[in-house]
Every structure is written in C-alpha cells, then in structure tokens.
Design an enzyme around this catalytic site. Structure first.
Site, PDB file in Angstrom:
ATOM      1  N   HIS A 191      -6.411  -4.971  11.499  1.00  0.00           N
ATOM      2  CA  HIS A 191      -5.416  -4.301  10.664  1.00  0.00           C
ATOM      3  C   HIS A 191      -6.078  -3.301   9.713  1.00  0.00           C
ATOM      4  O   HIS A 191      -5.566  -2.203   9.486  1.00  0.00           O
ATOM      5  CB  HIS A 191      -4.629  -5.332   9.851  1.00  0.00           C
ATOM      6  CG  HIS A 191      -3.651  -6.111  10.660  1.00  0.00           C
ATOM      7  ND1 HIS A 191      -3.262  -7.389  10.332  1.00  0.00           N
ATOM      8  CD2 HIS A 191      -2.997  -5.813  11.797  1.00  0.00           C
ATOM      9  CE1 HIS A 191      -2.392  -7.825  11.229  1.00  0.00           C
ATOM     10  NE2 HIS A 191      -2.216  -6.889  12.121  1.00  0.00           N
ATOM     11  N   ARG A 293       6.476   2.537  18.759  1.00  0.00           N
ATOM     12  CA  ARG A 293       6.560   1.071  18.705  1.00  0.00           C
ATOM     13  C   ARG A 293       7.953   0.694  18.197  1.00  0.00           C
ATOM     14  O   ARG A 293       8.338   1.090  17.109  1.00  0.00           O
ATOM     15  CB  ARG A 293       5.513   0.503  17.755  1.00  0.00           C
ATOM     16  CG  ARG A 293       4.074   0.895  18.050  1.00  0.00           C
ATOM     17  CD  ARG A 293       3.168   0.209  17.030  1.00  0.00           C
ATOM     18  NE  ARG A 293       1.786   0.603  17.145  1.00  0.00           N
ATOM     19  CZ  ARG A 293       1.207   1.570  16.445  1.00  0.00           C
ATOM     20  NH1 ARG A 293       1.935   2.263  15.575  1.00  0.00           N
ATOM     21  NH2 ARG A 293      -0.061   1.856  16.594  1.00  0.00           N
ATOM     22  N   ARG A 329       7.936   2.608  23.698  1.00  0.00           N
ATOM     23  CA  ARG A 329       7.479   1.333  24.248  1.00  0.00           C
ATOM     24  C   ARG A 329       8.511   0.265  23.937  1.00  0.00           C
ATOM     25  O   ARG A 329       8.907   0.097  22.785  1.00  0.00           O
ATOM     26  CB  ARG A 329       6.129   0.921  23.644  1.00  0.00           C
ATOM     27  CG  ARG A 329       5.578  -0.381  24.246  1.00  0.00           C
ATOM     28  CD  ARG A 329       4.262  -0.778  23.611  1.00  0.00           C
ATOM     29  NE  ARG A 329       4.411  -1.201  22.227  1.00  0.00           N
ATOM     30  CZ  ARG A 329       3.391  -1.435  21.410  1.00  0.00           C
ATOM     31  NH1 ARG A 329       2.154  -1.263  21.836  1.00  0.00           N
ATOM     32  NH2 ARG A 329       3.602  -1.830  20.159  1.00  0.00           N
ATOM     33  N   GLU A 417      -2.829  -2.498  29.893  1.00  0.00           N
ATOM     34  CA  GLU A 417      -3.628  -3.184  28.877  1.00  0.00           C
ATOM     35  C   GLU A 417      -4.155  -4.518  29.380  1.00  0.00           C
ATOM     36  O   GLU A 417      -4.893  -5.218  28.672  1.00  0.00           O
ATOM     37  CB  GLU A 417      -2.795  -3.384  27.597  1.00  0.00           C
ATOM     38  CG  GLU A 417      -1.422  -3.956  27.844  1.00  0.00           C
ATOM     39  CD  GLU A 417      -0.459  -3.730  26.680  1.00  0.00           C
ATOM     40  OE1 GLU A 417      -0.935  -3.450  25.555  1.00  0.00           O
ATOM     41  OE2 GLU A 417       0.748  -3.827  26.887  1.00  0.00           O
ATOM     42  N   ASN A 440      -6.694  -1.093  22.855  1.00  0.00           N
ATOM     43  CA  ASN A 440      -6.964  -2.243  21.989  1.00  0.00           C
ATOM     44  C   ASN A 440      -6.942  -3.535  22.793  1.00  0.00           C
ATOM     45  O   ASN A 440      -7.898  -4.314  22.797  1.00  0.00           O
ATOM     46  CB  ASN A 440      -5.928  -2.329  20.860  1.00  0.00           C
ATOM     47  CG  ASN A 440      -5.929  -1.097  19.981  1.00  0.00           C
ATOM     48  OD1 ASN A 440      -6.743  -0.202  20.146  1.00  0.00           O
ATOM     49  ND2 ASN A 440      -5.000  -1.050  19.050  1.00  0.00           N
ATOM     50  N   ASP A 441      -5.836  -3.787  23.478  1.00  0.00           N
ATOM     51  CA  ASP A 441      -5.731  -5.014  24.264  1.00  0.00           C
ATOM     52  C   ASP A 441      -6.577  -4.957  25.530  1.00  0.00           C
ATOM     53  O   ASP A 441      -7.142  -5.971  25.943  1.00  0.00           O
ATOM     54  CB  ASP A 441      -4.270  -5.295  24.622  1.00  0.00           C
ATOM     55  CG  ASP A 441      -3.549  -6.076  23.536  1.00  0.00           C
ATOM     56  OD1 ASP A 441      -4.203  -6.887  22.851  1.00  0.00           O
ATOM     57  OD2 ASP A 441      -2.339  -5.872  23.361  1.00  0.00           O
ATOM     58  N   ARG A 451     -10.628  -9.659  19.082  1.00  0.00           N
ATOM     59  CA  ARG A 451     -10.874  -8.370  18.441  1.00  0.00           C
ATOM     60  C   ARG A 451     -11.003  -8.470  16.932  1.00  0.00           C
ATOM     61  O   ARG A 451     -11.321  -7.485  16.274  1.00  0.00           O
ATOM     62  CB  ARG A 451      -9.774  -7.380  18.818  1.00  0.00           C
ATOM     63  CG  ARG A 451      -8.392  -7.714  18.322  1.00  0.00           C
ATOM     64  CD  ARG A 451      -7.382  -6.773  18.960  1.00  0.00           C
ATOM     65  NE  ARG A 451      -6.084  -6.846  18.311  1.00  0.00           N
ATOM     66  CZ  ARG A 451      -5.008  -6.229  18.761  1.00  0.00           C
ATOM     67  NH1 ARG A 451      -5.086  -5.494  19.842  1.00  0.00           N
ATOM     68  NH2 ARG A 451      -3.854  -6.319  18.120  1.00  0.00           N
ATOM     69  N   CYS A 488      -2.963   5.465  24.433  1.00  0.00           N
ATOM     70  CA  CYS A 488      -2.256   5.348  23.152  1.00  0.00           C
ATOM     71  C   CYS A 488      -2.873   4.271  22.270  1.00  0.00           C
ATOM     72  O   CYS A 488      -2.297   3.877  21.269  1.00  0.00           O
ATOM     73  CB  CYS A 488      -0.769   5.059  23.373  1.00  0.00           C
ATOM     74  SG  CYS A 488      -0.429   3.508  24.221  1.00  0.00           S
TER      75      CYS A 488
END
Length: 557
Positions: A191, A293, A329, A417, A440-441, A451, A488
C-alpha cells in the site's frame, strides 16, 4: 551498522527521484493493552458497548478520510474501515469481554488472534496485518482517551521513515512536506508503494537497518537506485536534488501521446477508481483509462449496490474521458477485500481462493448487475468501454465472460495475472478482444512470494526475469493474433521498465496518473529498436538488479 552501512543503506527501489531532508518518524503507537484485571459481570455489557462504539468511531473517521481521497487511497481507507467493523474481529473481542476482559485488552487479544491467522494464510491476507494493527491502535486510543495515532505534520520538507506505514497514515500525506517514503518492511506492491506512486514522491522499501536511523538525521534518498545516504555532503545532496528537480520539470513538459522516438505508438493510460479520481486524471497527459477499478461501490456497502447506483458511478468515469478509451475491470473482491453482502466462508488460503471472477461465478447476479450497469452507462454517454474480468485462469473462463460482455455490445477482455493465463495466452486471446497484464499479482503468483514480505522484496520485484518471460509470452501471443496487450500493474509506472515492456510488444501502459509524464518522456527519448534491445538484455539476466543494469546499458548504447 559498520561504517560503510552507516553511510549508505540499500533497499528495493519503488518510485524514482531524489529527496534530501531530515528524517521524521510516525508518532509512538498506543501500547497494546494486556491487563489482567477482570471486569465485573454486571459491567460487561457496558464494556461491550464501549468497544463497539469505539470501533464504529474509528471506522467512521477512516471513511471520512476516504471521502476526501480518491483512487487507491480511497480504496485502502475503505478496506481498512471495513476491518474496524469486521464481524469476526468484533465477535472475538466480544467473547473476551464476556469472559471479563476489558475492551482495550480484548481489542489487543482479538487482533493477536487474527494477525496470527492472517500471517499463517500468507499472500494478500498477510498484507492486512499492518492494517489490522493500525485499527487496533486507533480503537485502543479511543478507549483510553488518547490522541489518534498517525504521522506528524513536518514543519519543513522531510523524509518519512518507518518500519511500515498503514494506509490511513500514507493516504493523507502532503507531498510538499513529506518528500520521500522509506520503509524497513513492505514490498514493491505494498500500500505504501502504491500511494507513493499516486503522490509522485520517491519511495524505497525493504531497507535493512533503517530502524537504527534516528529522527532528525539528514538523508539523501535516491528512489531510482534504491539508496539512502546518511548525513551526505549538504552541497552535493542539494545539487543532486536540484538536478532531479530539473529532470522532473523537463518531464512535466511532456504532453503526449505516447510513442517512441521513431514514432512507434504505445498508449499512456491512467488507473482510476471513481469519478473523482477520473476527473483528476484528466489533468495529466493520459490518453484514457487503462484500469477502472470498480470495487469502491461494493466494498463499503452492506448490500449489493443497485444497477442504478452503479450506472451513476460508471457514467462519471466515462464522461470524464468522453470519446477516449476506458477499460473497466469488473469486481475484484475477495481475499483482502471481502464483501459485506457475500458469505465468503472460511478459506485455508484466501489469496489462492475465491476472489475476482471466481466470486461472480458463484454469484452470477453480481456480475450480471455490473455488466448491465456498465452497458447502461455506455448508452447514456454514447461510448463503448472495454470490459475485463480479473483472476481468469483458463480459455473456458475467458470465453464464458466474453459472451456476456459482447451480448451487451461491449468490448471483451480479461486480466492476465495468473501464470496459467500467461502460458495459455494464445488460446485466451482467441476468445477475447484484448488482455491486460496485472503485474502485481502476476509477480506474486509467479514467484510464490508474499508481496508484503520485506524478506522477499527481491522476489516480488516486477523486474524478475521469470515475470518478464511470462509478459513476453503474452505479448508474442498478442502480435500473432493482432490483439492489444496492455499492462496495468504498478510496473507500468517505472519509466525504465516501461521501455522494456514496449520492447517486449506491450501496446499500452496504465498506472497512477502522476507517473504518466515520466513514462511518456522516457519512452519518447528512445527508439523501438533500443526498447527491443533493452527487453532482450533484461530477459537474458538472472536477477532484477542485473535486468535493470542490462536494460539501462542497452538503452544508453
């Protein structure tokens, strides 16, 4: 620390740029309460009420902050507010109070229980331990009548250093006063990292020995190199920051559209979460939205939002980017983002469980309502948004989703992902009109590494050659099928990595709007052949650091 370490600390670079100033640290957290006193039985009901009221006040304050934030900051604040009202946590504390524990002691013990569970589950759930501890501290402070914990407001531009930072601490920072973030813990997609990108300030995570640097120490932070120099020569440090500022001013003059120096197009897009963040994004040189999102409408609702409520939210974003590309998404909930109106049950490992598309597969009415709302917003605005599903693992799942999207006159795509989706990219692209890679994923799942773990920060670095190899597979499939392949994830905010991604064959880059000019300017200064050379060089390495060095050398040559 030895003398060499005392001069320079190293961590994982997250957001580039340089900053110089004194270290500031978050204020002392409220000490967890472990009292042994027993509350009389006739006072336990009142003690229960005190706890519930305190938790409710903390949740309300977090939601109030969220209402003044946007994008990722609003999302994480709402998710943290949800923890303060989590039925399991409140229920665990309630049982302890019923047995005679004080409200403050019960809040601490219940948090310990859930923190141990989250840590054992790993993945996205382990990320919530920092957030849960933050909620505990705020509730205990309320119960004890103490000030709410948080980050002090510096009186001069300063560098915020901490073990880790909770969303509520980072979401409201003033980038004019907090000019860089450095943490001992966390990873490239934590975060703290995500919000640092949104603020546009240098950020480094996973810095060992950071806890030995006292407040007031003058430091030079290099968010590109991942270094923190302690007590540098003031003139040299200021010269480095001035040069970084001049570079930033040159970057700020970039106005798009995205392309290499020899004219190869690569769209520079924005990640948004609502109408507020979409309207704010239009102030940046972005060509549209690469990731909208849609969780915000769902995470704070006790009941599923109606089609009309959703339509209004989606219309705001489409109107903000009238006539431009907008990629929506569908709901990515579950795991660390539970829905209040869905019984998620108990999962052994939620990060690998029912989240994203898997929730809507079990609750088709959620997806149907969302797609109906997107289609309604599209009709009202005269636009044709692209719509993609998260957590797709197979071509069959992609085909099933695409049929529902196309049936409403929309453009169908999916997120890549999960490693299986990258491996099967050709068959998945045969079913949809585009794909977007969520780095990220994809990085977390490829490297089997949490992560949020500072110990594993190198593994969760998107520069990992294994991750780049999977992205290359997807991009090659896109070339063969003639279909767009976007990125993204937060990797798209790294100017150097953006050049590598374009060299691999990625056609669009979507990130925090604040990163768009730096990415576009970097890309505009190199040729497509140079990007391809950088991509080949990075793929041939065996570590993230080596990949960065190889790409840098290839672009310079």
């Amino acid at each position: 620390m030895n003398d060499q370490q005392a001069q320079e600390l190293r961590g994982t670079p997250v957001v580039g740029g340089k900053a110089y100033g004194p270290v500031v640290r978050p204020g002392e957290r409220v000490a967890p309460v472990h009292d042994t006193a027993t509350i009389p039985e006739d006072a336990r009901e009142a003690e229960q009420s005190r706890f519930v009221d305190a938790a409710g006040l903390v949740a309300a304050r977090l939601r109030e902050r969220a209402s003044h934030a946007s994008g990722a900051a609003a999302e994480v604040l709402i998710a943290t507010a949800g923890l303060a009202e989590d039925r399991g946590w409140i229920g665990a504390a309630g049982k302890l109070i019923s047995s005679g524990s004080s409200a403050a002691s019960a809040a601490t013990a219940a948090t310990d229980q859930f923190a141990a569970l989250f840590t054992k589950l790993g993945g996205l759930m382990a990320e919530r331990v920092t957030d849960l501890n933050d909620v505990r501290d705020r509730v205990v402070a309320e119960l004890l009548g103490q000030p709410e914990p948080g980050v002090p407001v510096p009186t001069e531009p300063s560098v915020l250093c901490a073990d880790d930072l909770a969303p509520a601490d980072t979401a409201g920072l003033d980038p004019k006063l907090v000019t860089a973030l450095v943490t001992r813990l966390g990873g490239p997609t934590s975060h703290t990292a995500i919000i640092a990108r949104q603020l546009g300030i240098p950020c480094i995570v996973a810095v060992a020995d950071l806890d030995e640097v006292p407040a007031g120490t003058l430091v030079l932070v290099d968010g590109t190199a991942g270094t923190v120099v302690l007590e540098p020569d003031p003139e040299q440090a200021q010269a480095a920051v001035d040069e970084s500022r001049r570079e930033a001013e040159l970057v700020a003059g970039w106005s798009g559209p995205g392309h290499t120096a020899d004219g190869h197009e690569a769209a520079i897009l924005a990640n948004v979460a609502d109408g507020v963040s979409a309207r704010a994004a239009t102030a940046y040189p972005v060509e549209g939205v690469g990731l909208f999102r849609t969780e915000l409408a769902f995470l704070d609702s006790a009941e599923a939002p109606t089609v009309a409520e959703q339509t209004e939210l989606y219309r705001e974003v489409l109107e903000a980017f009238g006539g431009k590309k907008v990629v929506v998404r569908t709901l990515d909930a579950g795991s660390d983002k539970p829905l209040k109106f869905v019984d998620h049950g108990t999962e052994a490992n939620p990060a690998l469980g029912v989240r994203g598309n898997r929730i809507t597969a079990r609750h088709p009415e959620i997806r149907a309502g969302q797609l109906d709302a997107i289609a309604a917003a599209a009709r009202e605005t005269g636009s044709t948004p692209w719509v993609m599903a998260p957590m797709i693992a197979s071509a069959d799942e992609a085909a099933e989703f695409a049929a529902q999207v196309r049936g409403r006159g929309l453009v169908a795509g999916v997120m890549v992902e999960i490693p299986s989706a990258a491996i099967l990219a050709s068959s998945i692209l045969a079913e949809v009109d585009f794909v977007s890679i969520g780095t990220n994923d994809l990085t977390q799942y490829t490297m089997a590494a949490d992560r949020m773990s500072a110990d594993l920060a190198e593994l969760t670095d998107p520069w990992q050659p294994a991750v780049l190899a999977l992205i290359s597979m997807v991009a090659e499939a896109g070339k063969r099928t003639g279909k767009p392949v976007g990125v993204c994830g937060e990797a798209a905010a790294d100017p150097l990595l953006a050049c590598v991604l374009v060299g691999l064959g990625v056609t669009s880059l979507s990130s925090a709007p604040a990163a768009s000019a730096a990415v576009g300017a970097k890309l505009g200064g190199v040729t497509l052949d140079a990007c391809r050379a950088a991509a080949s060089a990075a793929l041939a390495t065996a570590s993230p650091a080596a990949a960065r060095e190889a790409a840098t050398a290839a672009l310079a040559g």
